[in-house]
Design a protein around this motif. Structure first.
Motif, mmCIF file in Angstrom:
data_model
loop_
_atom_site.group_PDB
_atom_site.id
_atom_site.type_symbol
_atom_site.label_atom_id
_atom_site.label_comp_id
_atom_site.label_asym_id
_atom_site.label_seq_id
_atom_site.Cartn_x
_atom_site.Cartn_y
_atom_site.Cartn_z
ATOM 1 N N THR A 36 1.998 9.444 11.556
ATOM 2 C CA THR A 36 0.728 9.152 11.593
ATOM 3 C C THR A 36 0.719 9.330 10.143
ATOM 4 O OG1 THR A 36 0.551 9.629 13.956
ATOM 5 C CG2 THR A 36 -1.045 9.165 12.347
ATOM 6 N N PHE A 37 0.538 8.260 10.291
ATOM 7 C CA PHE A 37 0.260 8.257 8.302
ATOM 8 C C PHE A 37 -1.572 8.062 8.174
ATOM 9 C CE2 PHE A 37 4.345 6.651 8.494
ATOM 10 C CZ PHE A 37 4.862 6.714 7.678
ATOM 11 N N ARG A 38 -1.966 8.336 6.398
ATOM 12 C CA ARG A 38 -3.441 7.853 6.735
ATOM 13 C C ARG A 38 -3.054 6.798 5.020
ATOM 14 N NH1 ARG A 38 -4.539 12.295 4.496
ATOM 15 N NH2 ARG A 38 -4.253 11.999 1.933
ATOM 16 N N ALA A 39 -3.905 6.146 4.628
ATOM 17 C CA ALA A 39 -3.455 4.834 3.821
ATOM 18 C C ALA A 39 -3.734 5.589 2.670
ATOM 19 C CB ALA A 39 -3.448 3.543 5.146
ATOM 20 N N LYS A 40 -3.458 5.176 1.396
ATOM 21 C CA LYS A 40 -4.690 5.155 0.337
ATOM 22 C C LYS A 40 -4.166 3.692 0.173
ATOM 23 C CE LYS A 40 -2.503 8.274 -2.542
ATOM 24 N NZ LYS A 40 -1.867 8.849 -3.345
ATOM 25 N N GLY A 41 -5.808 3.488 -0.431
ATOM 26 C CA GLY A 41 -6.323 2.001 -0.467
ATOM 27 C C GLY A 41 -5.670 2.019 0.940
ATOM 28 N N LYS A 42 -6.943 -0.191 0.233
ATOM 29 C CA LYS A 42 -7.125 -1.082 1.538
ATOM 30 C C LYS A 42 -5.902 -1.682 2.339
ATOM 31 C CE LYS A 42 -10.177 -4.877 2.352
ATOM 32 N NZ LYS A 42 -10.997 -6.064 2.060
ATOM 33 N N THR A 84 4.001 13.934 2.107
ATOM 34 C CA THR A 84 4.861 12.788 1.644
ATOM 35 C C THR A 84 4.493 11.815 1.579
ATOM 36 O OG1 THR A 84 7.440 14.170 2.166
ATOM 37 C CG2 THR A 84 7.760 11.719 1.604
ATOM 38 N N THR A 85 4.466 10.797 0.188
ATOM 39 C CA THR A 85 3.832 9.266 -0.163
ATOM 40 C C THR A 85 5.068 8.158 0.122
ATOM 41 O OG1 THR A 85 1.876 10.845 -1.161
ATOM 42 C CG2 THR A 85 2.500 7.943 -1.769
ATOM 43 N N LEU A 86 4.520 7.443 0.816
ATOM 44 C CA LEU A 86 6.122 6.249 1.217
ATOM 45 C C LEU A 86 5.008 4.988 0.841
ATOM 46 C CD1 LEU A 86 8.129 7.412 3.955
ATOM 47 C CD2 LEU A 86 8.134 7.660 1.816
ATOM 48 N N ALA A 87 5.985 4.228 0.240
ATOM 49 C CA ALA A 87 5.579 2.488 -0.135
ATOM 50 C C ALA A 87 6.116 1.420 0.607
ATOM 51 C CB ALA A 87 6.499 2.129 -1.295
ATOM 52 N N VAL A 88 4.946 1.080 1.496
ATOM 53 C CA VAL A 88 4.638 -0.128 2.434
ATOM 54 C C VAL A 88 5.166 -1.171 1.496
ATOM 55 C CG1 VAL A 88 3.889 -1.776 4.109
ATOM 56 C CG2 VAL A 88 3.605 1.121 3.870
ATOM 57 N N THR A 89 5.756 -2.093 1.684
ATOM 58 C CA THR A 89 6.240 -3.553 0.661
ATOM 59 C C THR A 89 5.333 -4.630 1.228
ATOM 60 O OG1 THR A 89 7.572 -3.747 1.905
ATOM 61 C CG2 THR A 89 7.962 -2.980 0.086
ATOM 62 N N VAL A 129 0.783 -0.951 -0.660
ATOM 63 C CA VAL A 129 0.155 -0.627 0.172
ATOM 64 C C VAL A 129 1.145 1.470 -0.333
ATOM 65 C CG1 VAL A 129 -1.544 -1.140 1.381
ATOM 66 C CG2 VAL A 129 -0.415 0.033 1.933
ATOM 67 N N ARG A 130 -0.052 2.570 -0.062
ATOM 68 C CA ARG A 130 1.509 3.613 -0.251
ATOM 69 C C ARG A 130 0.695 4.564 1.270
ATOM 70 N NH1 ARG A 130 5.513 3.688 -3.480
ATOM 71 N NH2 ARG A 130 4.639 3.048 -4.978
#
Length: 565
Positions: free
Chosen positions: A351-357, A422-427, A333-334
């Motif tokens: 603290t992040f906001r998840a984009k997508g499920k 900033t948008t970061l990727a979670v693998t 997810v992003r």
């Protein structure tokens, strides 16, 4: 360990006087306790030794440890080749083949990462080159060198073309080797002078592969996963040899078949350095066992495809990679950074906001990719336990120690510079550090920022209205380093705090350890019913090693060691 069940005495013993019988039974119980004590001591010593070794291995990044292990194997193979112990490949073939692989893969990696504006990691290029050196047949002829170069280029390109949100779908080295081998099986491509040979699977290399592979597996905590692969692969290989012996009316010897499967096959290398690759494994341990069993089955008994080629070792791994990807497809997810704040003087929360499920279980961790220029040897990815609960989504929180302020890693510097928006990727999300089902009493032992998975678990219990018997033992260098005090206090869980100084304004259900150092004895005094609890401990390996004697008495034990990056 539980005592033996009730036993009915032998009739001859039953005729002994009651006093004599009781003396014998007491002697038997004393002997039994002595045996259990010795066994427990051995198990505790092994557990402590394991954690101390993990602490040493944790000082190296995973990439660097794998690179050092593979380089050591290459050096050993070169020496054995010079001494004539390994007849093929020759020393010159080894050197020339490695140079071709290293140069081609490094060039393709550098070009691809420049186009994609990603940092180039030389460790990744060299690891892929070394694995292909052991998998493919080295050579000096132009056709062989061209085949090696093609395999290296395909392996490198697969990292970027066959990927999903930063996650490898296929093992790069296995993909490059498989394509070249399959092409070589067709008449039009007979000029390719190399194919999969897995020459590393020879008795003279078995011990070095096993020792260095164990170091890598210990560091990545994949020993049990690879053991499943080895057991399945070896067992299936022995059955295959028995079937073939019957078909050709040849005598079958089990010991010889076992020696062949273990010492003259590539199973050890395949398991330790390829099956265990984190980016091509699914998130949960049981899923990893399934993948390991699938690869072991196909590697132990290679199947023929249309009579043209067989599903050899690397092709068996690729099929396992596809199974793993199916398990992990929902994990990438992003995350959009919303804010950062200090939860202690030396620890920050993001603290992040998840984009997508996004889907995770309380206690699991995520791998966060922070691309930046000129990364150091530790790379652009780190693993973080998730602080927030699944009930908090789409809000997701992680926390981390600032680390060495004088010489911070390039990753920590890049993460510190990330601004809101900033948008970061979670693998992906991984881990089995999750509470068991049912109502078994729980003991949580946390050191410093290691409390993060417990915050997630306790918040989820609170959000879902579940009530469990939980005791939290929280260790910190000083009271100011106790993170998430308010959130933990709100859960109502009994908490025992071990800090040098006495914390102020402790909640009613919190107690201070009077400045004592947490070791096995103080843990047992703080939690007298430890034998009835499922213990979870999150912290550095050295702490786990120190607490091993007490934790061994727990009903069950699950660890989440921070081995470093």
């Amino acid at each position: 360990m539980g005592a033996d069940g009730d036993r009915r005495p032998d009739p001859a013993i039953a005729r002994v006087s009651g006093r004599g019988l009781r003396r014998r039974e007491r002697a038997r119980r004393t002997s039994r306790r002595s045996e259990l004590g010795k066994s427990g001591t051995v198990i505790t010593s092994l557990a402590a030794a394991r954690q101390r070794v993990l602490a040493v291995l944790g000082s190296l990044s995973m990439y660097r440890l794998v690179l050092f292990a593979l380089a050591a194997l290459a050096a050993i193979a070169l020496v054995l080749s010079l001494l004539g112990v390994i007849v093929s490949p020759t020393p010159l073939e080894l050197v020339a083949s490695f140079l071709v692989l290293a140069v081609v893969i490094s060039v393709v990696d550098a070009a691809a990462q420049r186009i994609l504006r990603l940092p180039w990691r030389i460790e990744s290029s060299l690891v892929t080159a070394l694995i292909l050196l052991f998998v493919l047949r080295p050579g000096l002829e132009p056709a062989s060198l061209v085949g090696l170069a093609l395999a290296g280029a395909l392996a490198s390109l697969s990292k970027y073309l066959i990927a999903w949100r930063g996650r490898h779908i296929l093992n790069p080295a296995a993909f490059g080797a498989a394509v070249v081998s399959i092409l070589g099986a067709f008449g039009a491509f007979e000029w390719l002078g190399t194919s999969s040979s897995w020459w590393i699977g020879t008795p003279s290399m078995a011990i070095p592969v096993a020792v260095l592979g164990l170091a890598v597996l210990w560091r990545t905590e994949k020993v049990r996963v690879v053991l499943v692969f080895l057991v399945v692969a070896v067992a299936v290989s022995i059955v295959r040899q028995a079937v073939q012996a019957q078909q050709f009316d040849i005598a079958f010897d089990f010991v010889t078949a076992l020696q062949f499967a273990v010492l003259q096959s590539p199973f050890l290398f395949l398991g330790a350095f390829m099956v265990s690759e984190p980016l091509t494994l699914p998130p949960r341990r049981r899923q990893q066992f399934v993948v390991a069993a699938v690869v072991g089955l196909l590697a132990g008994w290679p199947l023929s495809v249309a009579g043209l080629f067989t599903l050899g070792q690397e092709r068996a791994l690729l099929i396992g990679n596809l199974v793993a990807f199916a398990f992990a497809l929902r994990g990438s997810v992003r995350l959009v950074l919303e804010r950062r704040e200090f939860v202690t003087p030396t620890a920050q929360e993001l603290t992040f906001r998840a984009k997508g499920k996004v889907k995770f279980l309380p206690g699991q961790y995520l791998e966060l990719d922070v691309p930046h220029h000129r990364p150091d040897a530790r790379g652009t990815r780190r693993e973080f336990s998730i602080v927030s609960a699944p009930a908090d989504l789409p809000t997701l929180r992680i926390a981390y120690k600032n680390g060495d302020q004088k010489h911070p890693s390039s990753y920590k510097r890049a993460l510190a510079e990330a601004a809101p928006g900033t948008t970061l990727a979670v693998t992906g999300t991984w881990g089995d550090f999750i509470l068991p089902r049912g109502d078994a009493p729980i003991l949580m032992v946390a050191a410093g920022i290691g409390v993060t998975p417990f915050v997630s678990q306790l918040r989820q219990l609170q959000a879902t209205g579940q009530h469990r018997d939980v005791v939290l033992v929280y260790v910190a260098s000083e009271s100011g380093e106790l993170a998430f005090r308010d959130e933990l206090a709100a859960t109502g869980v009994r908490t025992v705090v071990f800090t040098r100084d006495e914390p102020s304004d402790l909640p009613a259900h919190w107690t201070w350890g009077q400045g004592a150092r947490l070791d096995a004895d103080t843990l047992e005094r703080a939690v007298e019913d430890i034998g009835t609890r499922h213990a979870f401990i999150s912290g550095p390996p050295r702490l786990i090693a120190d607490l091993a004697p007490a934790l061994q008495k727990a009903r069950n034990l699950t660890t989440d060691a921070f081995a470093g990056y």
